[in-house]
Scaffold this active site. Structure first.
Site, PDB file in Angstrom:
ATOM      1  N   LYS A 142      53.410  33.849  22.029  1.00  0.00           N
ATOM      2  CA  LYS A 142      53.464  33.510  23.449  1.00  0.00           C
ATOM      3  C   LYS A 142      52.422  32.450  23.792  1.00  0.00           C
ATOM      4  O   LYS A 142      52.723  31.484  24.498  1.00  0.00           O
ATOM      5  CB  LYS A 142      53.225  34.760  24.290  1.00  0.00           C
ATOM      6  N   GLY A 148      58.742  45.634  31.912  1.00  0.00           N
ATOM      7  CA  GLY A 148      57.821  46.647  31.407  1.00  0.00           C
ATOM      8  C   GLY A 148      58.120  47.035  29.974  1.00  0.00           C
ATOM      9  O   GLY A 148      59.176  46.719  29.417  1.00  0.00           O
ATOM     10  N   GLU A 207      54.846  50.763   7.983  1.00  0.00           N
ATOM     11  CA  GLU A 207      55.322  49.864   9.036  1.00  0.00           C
ATOM     12  C   GLU A 207      56.783  49.542   8.757  1.00  0.00           C
ATOM     13  O   GLU A 207      57.112  49.025   7.695  1.00  0.00           O
ATOM     14  CB  GLU A 207      54.488  48.587   9.077  1.00  0.00           C
ATOM     15  N   GLU A 259      54.463  34.923  32.859  1.00  0.00           N
ATOM     16  CA  GLU A 259      54.106  33.963  31.814  1.00  0.00           C
ATOM     17  C   GLU A 259      55.326  33.243  31.277  1.00  0.00           C
ATOM     18  O   GLU A 259      55.332  32.007  31.123  1.00  0.00           O
ATOM     19  CB  GLU A 259      53.361  34.679  30.683  1.00  0.00           C
ATOM     20  N   SER A 267      47.968  45.860  15.660  1.00  0.00           N
ATOM     21  CA  SER A 267      46.535  45.590  15.733  1.00  0.00           C
ATOM     22  C   SER A 267      45.685  46.854  15.644  1.00  0.00           C
ATOM     23  O   SER A 267      44.691  46.901  14.913  1.00  0.00           O
ATOM     24  CB  SER A 267      46.229  44.845  17.035  1.00  0.00           C
ATOM     25  N   GLY A 268      46.047  47.895  16.388  1.00  0.00           N
ATOM     26  CA  GLY A 268      45.263  49.121  16.378  1.00  0.00           C
ATOM     27  C   GLY A 268      45.338  49.860  15.061  1.00  0.00           C
ATOM     28  O   GLY A 268      44.315  50.310  14.518  1.00  0.00           O
ATOM     29  N   HIS A 282      27.180  21.314  36.068  1.00  0.00           N
ATOM     30  CA  HIS A 282      27.901  20.376  36.931  1.00  0.00           C
ATOM     31  C   HIS A 282      28.327  19.127  36.145  1.00  0.00           C
ATOM     32  O   HIS A 282      27.574  18.666  35.287  1.00  0.00           O
ATOM     33  CB  HIS A 282      26.987  19.963  38.090  1.00  0.00           C
ATOM     34  N   ARG A 302      51.631  42.816  40.143  1.00  0.00           N
ATOM     35  CA  ARG A 302      51.109  44.043  40.745  1.00  0.00           C
ATOM     36  C   ARG A 302      49.942  44.578  39.912  1.00  0.00           C
ATOM     37  O   ARG A 302      49.976  44.570  38.695  1.00  0.00           O
ATOM     38  CB  ARG A 302      52.219  45.105  40.821  1.00  0.00           C
TER      39      ARG A 302
END
Length: 452
Positions: A51, A262, A35, A182, A14-15, A435, A205
């Site tokens: 995901k 991680g 890539e 997840e 993405s970046g 509401h 955490r």
């Protein structure tokens, strides 16, 4: 000196894609991009997108159950993993093609191979071909980390989760972060018996303590077995599965062991150290606020920098880099008040300071409410949602917002706009409620639950 490229990007996630597209398509730079895997990177190919589609798939059993309470007769609902996986892989192929077309339409030259740095202005492809570039951008993202334990080869990571031949009956998820939590919910929703081991005191955490406790309680109420203070010592192959020997003295057998402990910056063997760059403890590339390294011609964006590992952040960093270097506008992305969502069931949305961080900074008021939402209460379910605001006593600004509820990710995006603009608690109070909704509680909490 004449360069082959104005910019060479290593990494098609993405970046990197955003930086390449903006530099070439908007600012007229000559750009090359390498890539070594599939275009789109972690988010599109093995992260956020697949995901979230699995999150959608795993939520249907609860939806069917609720529907029956509303008078629907649905019969027996059966899930076909093979059919879903085929459709998922087709969607990933489509998205990869879209990313590739975006680059090509912007005039970027794509090299489908690995690239490494030779010196501050040269890259070498795996083929041996070399190119010079005025600027080099490293956007190689992160990679799942599996600790060195006996039997680690028996485990899989999130990279492989989307391509399983079949769903397991029993799964162990190791880790307590958002990826682990997840996938624990996803597997459970798809009918798998799930255990989650986490060596810490509570999952998630870094998020607000009250909010993450709320999520953990809800996950356990759904049937997910969460064992905190527990880690795996070793994995052993058995005739019928994988035995996990844990630090709490237990030995249990599973069909699948997923490690989500991680991710580490993907900087191995890129040639960065040879340029004189000192990498961080986990391999992250130190950069300044403009994503420039200590080598002026070398830059880095996204997870590889170890700043905030979120796709939208990488995109904004890549865009800011291109505007700075090729657009003549010094632009630094502000990493403060970045909203995030954890797509557990229920979801957790968060922006700003946690209660714990805020009270270390200044005196605050905490507004919080937990209640049974109308939809599931009608269906006779015990589910509860949490709405929480952290408010500065001095300035009255809302310093943090934390939501645990279905669609919390959608709600926190809108709350983030107000908080980013500096909204006070009184601004929230002056806003009329919609509401009946869950989110109306954000503007109807009048008295603080506590001060700190």
């Amino acid at each position: 000196m004449a360069f082959d490229y104005d910019l060479f990007v290593i990494g098609g996630g993405s970046g990197g894609v955003r930086a390449a597209r903006v530099a070439s398509g908007e600012h007229g730079a000559k750009v090359g991009l390498a890539e070594e895997s599939r275009m789109g990177g972690t988010c599109v190919i093995r992260g956020c997108v697949p995901k979230k589609l699995m999150v959608f798939a795993s939520a249907f059993p609860e939806t069917f159950e609720e529907a029956r309470s509303y008078g629907w007769d649905l019969g027996d609902a059966l899930f076909d993993w093979s059919a879903f996986r085929a459709r998922l892989e087709a969607e990933l192929d489509r998205l990869e093609g879209a990313y590739r077309n975006t680059l090509q339409n912007a005039g970027v030259t794509i090299h489908d191979t690995r690239a490494t740095l030779v010196d501050p202005h040269r890259v070498r492809l795996a083929s041996g071909e070399e190119f010079s570039a005025r600027h080099i951008l490293v956007a190689t993202g992160g990679w799942p980390f599996v600790p060195e334990i006996p039997g680690r080869e028996l485990a899989i990571t999130s990279n492989e989760m989307f391509h399983l031949d079949e769903l397991p009956q029993r799964a162990l998820v190791v880790g307590g972060g958002f990826i682990a939590s997840e996938f624990a919910c996803i597997l459970h929703g798809l009918g798998v018996e799930v255990c989650q081991y986490y060596r810490g005191a509570q999952i998630l955490r870094g998020f607000d303590d009250e909010a993450r406790g709320h999520v953990a309680t809800a996950m356990q109420a759904r049937g997910i077995q969460i064992h905190c203070g527990t880690d795996v010592m070793r994995l052993e192959k058995t005739p019928t599965g994988i035995r996990a020997v844990a630090t709490d003295g237990t030995e249990r057998e599973f069909d699948l062991v997923l490690y989500a402990t991680g991710r580490r910056p993907n900087t191995g063997d890129l040639g960065l150290e040879a340029l004189g760059l000192t990498l961080g403890r986990h391999g992250e590339i130190p950069v300044d606020r403009f994503s420039q390294t200590a080598v002026p011609s070398v830059h880095a964006v996204g997870d590889v920098t170890g700043r905030i590992n979120l796709t939208p952040v990488a995109i904004r960093e890549g865009h800011a880099f291109a505007d700075t270097i090729f657009g003549g506008r010094a632009t630094a992305f502000d990493h403060e008040l970045v909203a995030s969502a954890v797509f557990t069931q229920p979801e957790l949305g968060s922006v700003g300071l946690t209660e714990e961080a805020a009270r270390e900074q200044e005196p605050v008021e905490v507004y919080a409410t937990a209640f049974r939402p109308m939809k599931t209460a009608f269906a006779g379910k015990p589910d509860r949602v949490l709405m929480k605001l952290i408010v500065s006593q001095a300035s009255r600004k809302v310093l943090g917002c934390h939501i645990v509820a279905p669609e919390a990710g959608e709600m926190i995006q809108l709350a983030a706009i107000a908080i980013r603009m500096g909204a006070t608690k009184e601004d929230f109070d002056r806003t009329c409620a919609v509401h009946p909704t869950m989110s109306e509680e954000l503007v109807t909490m009048r008295k603080p639950t506590r001060t700190a």
